[in-house]
Design an enzyme around this catalytic site. Sequence first.
Site, PDB file in Angstrom:
ATOM      1  N   GLU A  77       0.840  -1.211   0.000  1.00  0.00           N
ATOM      2  CA  GLU A  77       0.000   0.000   0.000  1.00  0.00           C
ATOM      3  C   GLU A  77       0.868   1.251   0.000  1.00  0.00           C
ATOM      4  OE1 GLU A  77      -0.977  -2.677   1.698  1.00  0.00           O
ATOM      5  OE2 GLU A  77      -3.142  -2.622   2.113  1.00  0.00           O
ATOM      6  N   ASP A  90     -10.642   8.664 -22.273  1.00  0.00           N
ATOM      7  CA  ASP A  90     -10.534   7.234 -21.952  1.00  0.00           C
ATOM      8  C   ASP A  90     -10.038   6.547 -23.219  1.00  0.00           C
ATOM      9  OD1 ASP A  90     -10.917   4.531 -21.638  1.00  0.00           O
ATOM     10  OD2 ASP A  90     -12.878   4.716 -20.670  1.00  0.00           O
ATOM     11  N   LYS A 141      -5.446  -4.273 -24.109  1.00  0.00           N
ATOM     12  CA  LYS A 141      -6.105  -4.287 -25.418  1.00  0.00           C
ATOM     13  C   LYS A 141      -5.040  -4.057 -26.493  1.00  0.00           C
ATOM     14  CE  LYS A 141     -10.655  -2.902 -23.645  1.00  0.00           C
ATOM     15  NZ  LYS A 141     -10.626  -2.238 -22.344  1.00  0.00           N
ATOM     16  N   ARG A 170      -3.651  -7.737 -18.056  1.00  0.00           N
ATOM     17  CA  ARG A 170      -4.961  -7.184 -17.726  1.00  0.00           C
ATOM     18  C   ARG A 170      -4.774  -6.121 -16.643  1.00  0.00           C
ATOM     19  NH1 ARG A 170     -10.099  -8.252 -19.138  1.00  0.00           N
ATOM     20  NH2 ARG A 170      -9.150  -9.486 -20.779  1.00  0.00           N
TER      21      ARG A 170
HETATM   22  N1  DSN Z   1     -15.006  -5.250 -22.419  1.00  0.00           N
HETATM   23  C1  DSN Z   1     -14.420  -4.071 -22.988  1.00  0.00           C
HETATM   24  C2  DSN Z   1     -14.558  -4.072 -24.474  1.00  0.00           C
HETATM   25  O1  DSN Z   1     -14.727  -5.134 -25.023  1.00  0.00           O
HETATM   26  O2  DSN Z   1     -14.492  -3.031 -25.093  1.00  0.00           O
HETATM   27  C3  DSN Z   1     -15.001  -2.883 -22.393  1.00  0.00           C
HETATM   28  O3  DSN Z   1     -15.035  -3.004 -21.009  1.00  0.00           O
END
Ligand code: DSN
Length: 417
Positions: A54, A198, A227, A233
């Site tokens: 923390e 975002d 992504k 993640r």
């Molecule tokens: N699950 C993500 C997506 O597929 O864009 C968004 O949270």
Amino acid sequence: MNRTLKQADPEMAAVLEEELERQRTTLVMIPSENYASKAVLQAQGCLMTNKYAEGYPGARWYNGCGAVDKAEQLAIDRAKELFGADHVNVQAHTGSQANMAAYYAVLDPGDTILTLSVDHGGHLSHGQPTNFSGRHYRVHHYALDRETELLDYDSARKIAHLYQPKLIVVGFSAYPRTIDWGAWRAIADEVNALLMADIAHIVGLVAAGIHPSPVPYADIVTSTTHKTLRGPRGAFIMCKRHLADGIDRAIFPGLQAGPLMHAIAAKAIAFGEALTEEFREYQREIVKNARALGETLHAQGLRLVSGGTDTHLLLCDLRPLTLSGRDAANLLEEAGIIVNKNCIPYDHQPPAIASGIRPGTPALTTRGMKEPEMHQIGEMIGRVLRVPLDSDLRKQVRQEVLALCERFPIYEGMEVV
Ligand code: DSN
């Protein structure tokens, strides 16, 4: 204590083997998914999961934080170098929690935010009524233009003047076009609002300089790491210097306690990978592939929302084929092609059925596929969707998918240990 996973829990090992096989033998086309490198996977499964830490590097509540301090500082320094941000916090566990922390830092409950709704391509955490963001804040939405299906900046400006939001949120899960951050900054300044970007989806493109960066324009930038960035993640937050303390305090002690140090180590590795020319070339290829895929899908009778893409994803309207998104995604899965159903702007179907699908190219591109394979895949998708009653055809396409996956192997030699 020293047994391998296979020895300790053969039942779970079998489940992991099943998932490994699925990832190797199907076409992963969900645009928010990717294949993290072995180095990232290794770090995410590493012994830093054992450590409580923390606080922040150099100022922890627990002792024994020498190594985790170094790991977190590496992640911060690399992210700053990659994006040119004043301040970076790498502790957010997920994209939604990064957004929650951003709101928590600058808003009070009941404050007004302006966002794009989920059904126009926004995200649950952008004020969807059943999400914390929709319950704690007064939410108004801007919209896509009905004709062009592009962001309508003039209309957004009028809505901003009408509702005087404290925060404008810009960033999307299902919008395939370039965002003009300067235009949003101007709108935010006109109404004295803070601007939050975002970039969970387009972060890899931004890191590679293929999509304009919001960092010079936005007060706060949130993102995921798994992504297009192809990391573990997780998520991170960038902000202007004067908001640094508020963001850090919103994450800890505001919303989270112990940071996931193994995930932070993996984020550092991913940021390091993203600083390479190889990564920039990968991002360029993602976009070229998405355009090639779009051309073929269009030729196969799917309508491309907004007419195409500038990014890693396409939003496809299936109404010309008289299919729902749900049915299409299920048919494609039988053939080994994994996509998700998605609402299109002004959709008449509920989200669980939806009129569209949202295919993307990050994972296929990681496998090394290029435009010829995109045309082949687009053609396979068209064949499956144009004859939904033909299960033999789906079996045939499944074999073609397997052959393609064999030509572009992923995670070769990897074992569930
Ligand atoms: N699950 C993500 C997506 O597929 O864009 C968004 O949270």
